[in-house]
Design a protein around this motif. Structure first.
Motif, PDB file in Angstrom:
ATOM      1  N   TYR A 542      19.677   0.992 -48.075  1.00 29.57           N
ATOM      2  CA  TYR A 542      20.881   0.162 -47.967  1.00 29.57           C
ATOM      3  C   TYR A 542      20.575  -1.333 -48.032  1.00 29.57           C
ATOM      4  O   TYR A 542      21.434  -2.156 -47.716  1.00 29.57           O
ATOM      5  N   GLN A 543      19.384  -1.678 -48.462  1.00 29.79           N
ATOM      6  CA  GLN A 543      18.998  -3.087 -48.632  1.00 29.79           C
ATOM      7  C   GLN A 543      19.246  -3.894 -47.357  1.00 29.79           C
ATOM      8  O   GLN A 543      19.879  -4.945 -47.371  1.00 29.79           O
ATOM      9  N   LEU A 544      18.708  -3.387 -46.273  1.00 27.75           N
ATOM     10  CA  LEU A 544      18.792  -4.059 -44.981  1.00 27.75           C
ATOM     11  C   LEU A 544      17.454  -4.728 -44.686  1.00 27.75           C
ATOM     12  O   LEU A 544      16.401  -4.227 -45.078  1.00 27.75           O
ATOM     13  N   GLU A 545      17.502  -5.856 -43.994  1.00 29.08           N
ATOM     14  CA  GLU A 545      16.305  -6.662 -43.784  1.00 29.08           C
ATOM     15  C   GLU A 545      15.904  -6.627 -42.308  1.00 29.08           C
ATOM     16  O   GLU A 545      16.650  -7.119 -41.448  1.00 29.08           O
ATOM     17  N   PRO A 546      14.729  -6.076 -41.986  1.00 31.10           N
ATOM     18  CA  PRO A 546      14.353  -5.897 -40.578  1.00 31.10           C
ATOM     19  C   PRO A 546      13.787  -7.150 -39.924  1.00 31.10           C
ATOM     20  O   PRO A 546      13.098  -7.954 -40.570  1.00 31.10           O
ATOM     21  N   GLU A 547      14.098  -7.304 -38.637  1.00 28.67           N
ATOM     22  CA  GLU A 547      13.399  -8.272 -37.807  1.00 28.67           C
ATOM     23  C   GLU A 547      12.090  -7.612 -37.358  1.00 28.67           C
ATOM     24  O   GLU A 547      12.103  -6.510 -36.818  1.00 28.67           O
ATOM     25  N   VAL A 548      10.974  -8.290 -37.579  1.00 25.48           N
ATOM     26  CA  VAL A 548       9.662  -7.765 -37.194  1.00 25.48           C
ATOM     27  C   VAL A 548       9.141  -8.601 -36.039  1.00 25.48           C
ATOM     28  O   VAL A 548       8.994  -9.822 -36.164  1.00 25.48           O
ATOM     29  N   TYR A 549       8.888  -7.944 -34.907  1.00 23.80           N
ATOM     30  CA  TYR A 549       8.567  -8.670 -33.689  1.00 23.80           C
ATOM     31  C   TYR A 549       7.228  -8.281 -33.078  1.00 23.80           C
ATOM     32  O   TYR A 549       6.817  -8.840 -32.070  1.00 23.80           O
TER      33      TYR A 549
END
Length: 809
Positions: A542-549
């Motif tokens: 779904y072309q979603l962009e993750p926050e990477v923490y």
């Protein structure tokens, strides 16, 4: 229509670049997103929160070839076949043109102002006059500096009366509106607290409003507001009230039961008793204003009384509701005219959740040949999949409509046919005159649910967005938080409005939330705050962009992307600058940069952090240190990665109080929904939780109410049971007199424990009936403080079983 040459002679201008002065103009445009008839539109590049000059190219692509601008640095050569009129102020030029057009209208114009009731009086007057007059009214609540100008532009000679609403929020505005409207008859509804913060005092606001009547022949008003001496001397004062000098003298008022009120009045030599189908004070005031106006216009008392008894409450809001079979219903059934139809159609096309669009449209009152032609032209521009026409008077539109067309002579025929018609996966606009009762169609197609509702004012949400936008430099982007069901306000309905208003990013908490938005037509970039390893496939699909923490999430994501041969997948790096919730610590950035440098699978789209105490003056030094640490950290990552990215650290409180934290983008959360923790902004409430009274009981002193008999009555009491409980999100801590609600504008307290689906209120001291509306949180901030929590919790805890109803004033 006007030609460009004619418009040049009407509005003052400093310069011109004219290609075709004979081009005909019939439409005024100011929003490139809403242009439907570009070839005949004149685009005004208004400077508001966003500079309209930035959208000239978009308007040109949609066929516009005439523009009114205030900037001279435009590359006119790029628009060689277009007309440009250069003025000092584009809004003033629009108002000048509208004012000229108004002067071509020779029938009486009624101008309405006041603090409250303007739109109701306008609608009721139209309803009362329509049996024998053609009435034009300004659409919806188009009463602002822009709205009035757009309203006047639609005036045409076939109308007997025009009713124009005028509203102001600061000094100096009414004189501009008066210069455009130039009303022959003025109506003053009342003076109250609305927009009070824009004026030094109530008297200042009152005098400003009365500027609308500077050149009126006659003004209609209630004598109780004491404006008689403030009106210009030559003006005829036509008042109602309890003074013998009033034109309409109220002799007595009494309740008749069944929600009706009898009002005995004296007018001239006549005395009559009128029945008003309302009992609340506001409705009675509005009805009396209408009575007085009709008598001024020469209607007999008998006719006035007959028409008055047929008045009905108006829900004057364009509502967006969840429909059956995975559909959305836009309910705009309280009135039907060309201007409001165009507004409703624009709202229909804003909805992207379903590709299929359906219009259910009833016949309109007072359609003559000219209006029929205008209606046909409007419908020829529409891209509808299905149109259902109700009433023989508009069957002629069948030849002007693209797509499937169904014809029904009556609403009853349509209702009978609906059970055999297929509706689903579509957005349905229902637009009809009140005589056709298309609300019955809306009720049939809408999904049924618990009667407690959360009303979401999309116009208020839009206002709050623009309030925060106005604080930002033009190059700072806006990310809007729609996590947790948009703080309880809904999902794709809110996201769709934000997309239409061109925010740059949306943020959700989980991948499933983002997937739902994509499934309902949301195309904006979406950041996911808490990506789970099991949701990586959803992120990609779904072309979603993750926050990477953390390194754990980063390594897992890189491994997933490598296995699927994906490169340059957008990610957002979270840095912990002091919140100590999620994020890479500053000492981990060297290792982080090395991992990212050697990875082709991911590319950093943004780097973010979160201010822990931006709304607290006590922690100013801590916030400053967070900002400094973020600036240093992002500078380090930029240098090590060798490419640029978006930086954002400012949350809602940061937008309000920390311009140094704006960076490249800000994140707007709770402020979007009308909660101003700073107390400095003029935000509007977005959500209103409402329910109704199920039953009222008379109970003696000493009786107990609710579970465990915790509600002990100290006096003979009237106790109302209402349809909301802790399963709906109304916290049990509000029980036993802690919670306060509002009925008919009066505050009452809870009695006894909060039940799962119900709770009880003490209505002994107020006027209340079964089925009356109840406002659950009259003051959300106060309610939160009462039980030791924050507004966020109250909003997000409103159960999904509570029906969300969206409206756009």
């Amino acid at each position: 229509m006007y030609t460009v040459a004619a418009i040049l002679s009407i509005i003052q201008h400093d310069d011109r670049r004219i290609y075709d002065e004979e081009q005909e103009i019939s439409e005024l445009a100011y929003d490139s997103r809403k242009i439907r008839k570009g070839a005949n539109s004149l685009f005004f590049a208004l400077k508001n929160v966003r500079d309209g000059h930035l959208f000239i190219a978009d308007a040109y692509r949609k066929g516009v070839r005439s523009f009114v601008v205030s900037r001279k640095d435009i590359d006119f050569a790029s628009y060689g076949d277009a007309n440009f009129i250069v003025v000092r102020d584009t809004l003033s030029a629009l108002q000048e043109l509208a004012g000229f057009h108004r002067l071509q209208f020779t029938k009486p114009i009624i101008g309405i102002t006041g603090s409250n009731g303007k739109t109701i009086v306008k609608e009721w007057l139209t309803q009362l006059l329509q049996p024998d007059k053609k009435v034009y009214q300004s659409p919806k609540s188009y009463n602002s500096q822009l709205g009035v100008a757009l309203s006047l532009w639609n005036l045409s000679a076939e109308y007997d009366y025009a009713i124009i609403e005028a509203g102001i929020s600061r000094p100096g505005e009414m004189s501009v509106l008066e210069n455009m409207i130039k009303p022959d008859i003025g109506i003053f509804t009342n003076i109250g607290l609305a927009h009070a913060n824009g004026f030094a005092s109530k008297d200042v606001k009152l005098k400003e409003k009365l500027c609308l009547f500077s050149n009126c022949d006659t003004v209609v008003f209630a004598s109780q507001y004491g404006i008689r001496s403030l009106l210009p001397a030559p003006t005829r004062k036509f008042s109602y009230g309890q003074e013998e000098s009033d034109s309409v003298h109220i002799l007595q008022t009494y309740e008749k039961g069944h929600g009706k009120t009898a009002i005995q009045i004296a007018f001239g030599e006549e005395v009559a008793t009128l029945t008003v189908p309302f009992q609340d004070k506001a409705s009675l005031e509005n009805a009396l204003i209408c009575v007085t106006t009709l008598l001024l216009l020469g209607y007999p008392l008998k006719t006035v009384g007959h028409r008055l008894s047929a008045l009905r409450p108006l829900d004057m809001r364009l509502q967006l509701k969840k429909g059956k079979n995975n559909s959305s219903i836009i309910d705009d059934t309280y009135s039907n005219d060309l201007a409001s139809l165009q507004i409703a159609l624009e709202f229909l096309y804003q909805q992207r959740q379903y590709k299929q669009k359906t219009l259910i449209l009833s016949d309109m009152e007072g359609l003559n040949e000219h209006l029929r032609s205008k209606l046909a032209s409007l419908m020829e521009l529409q891209q509808l999949d299905r149109t259902i026409l109700v009433g023989k008077g508009i069957f002629f539109l069948e030849a002007h409509i693209k797509g499937e067309v169904l014809l029904f002579e009556t609403t009853e025929q349509l209702l009978g046919a609906l059970k055999d018609m297929s509706f689903g996966n579509e957005t349905i606009l229902i637009k009809g005159s009140r005589a056709y009762h298309l609300e019955d169609v809306s009720n049939l197609l809408s999904a049924k649910s618990h009667e407690t509702v959360l009303e979401i004012n999309l116009k208020a949400l839009e206002h709050n967005l623009q309030t925060y936008r106005s604080m930002l430099p033009p190059d700072v982007r806006m990310m809007a938080m729609v996590k947790a069901f948009s703080y309880g306000s809904g999902s794709y309905e809110v996201a769709n409005l934000l997309q239409f208003n061109k925010v740059d990013y949306l943020t959700v908490a989980f991948a499933d939330e983002g997937a739902e938005l994509r499934q309902h037509g949301i195309e904006l970039p979406i950041m996911v705050l808490s990506p789970d390893e099991r949701a990586f496939e959803t992120l990609v699909s779904y072309q979603l962009e993750p926050e990477v923490y953390s390194f754990r999430v980063l390594y897992a994501l890189l491994h997933f992307l490598t296995a699927r041969g994906i490169e340059d997948f957008p990610i957002h790096i979270k840095i912990d600058t002091g919140m100590h919730r999620l994020g890479f610590l500053p000492e981990e950035l060297t290792k982080l940069s090395e991992v990212l440098q050697h990875s082709r699978q991911a590319r950093v789209r943004s780097v973010l952090s979160h201010l822990a105490a931006a709304g607290s003056a006590t922690h100013k030094a801590f916030t400053e240190e967070q900002i400094r640490l973020f600036v240093d950290s992002t500078a380090f990552l930029r240098e090590r990665l060798g490419y640029d990215f978006i930086r954002h650290i400012a949350n809602t409180s940061g937008i309000a109080g920390w311009p140094s934290a704006y960076m490249d983008m800000v994140r707007l959360g709770i402020g979007l929904y009308g909660i101003d923790m700073s107390g400095q902004l003029s935000l509007e409430a977005v959500g209103q939780l409402k329910t109704t009274i199920t039953q009222i009981k008379e109970l003696p002193a000493g009786a107990t109410v609710g579970y465990d008999r915790k509600g002990v009555l100290q006096r003979d009491s009237r106790i109302a049971t209402i349809k909301i409980g802790y399963a709906d999100g109304y916290d049990r801590r509000f029980g036993n007199g802690v919670g306060e609600m509002s009925i008919n504008g009066q505050t009452v307290k809870t009695v006894g424990s909060i039940c799962m689906d119900m709770c009880m209120l003490d209505v002994t001291d107020i006027f209340a009936h079964e089925e009356d509306e109840v406002i659950v949180f009259p003051d959300l901030l106060k309610a939160a403080e009462t039980i030791g929590t924050i507004p966020y919790e109250l909003l997000v805890n409103i159960s999904s079983r509570v029906k969300r109803v969206y409206f756009y004033d």
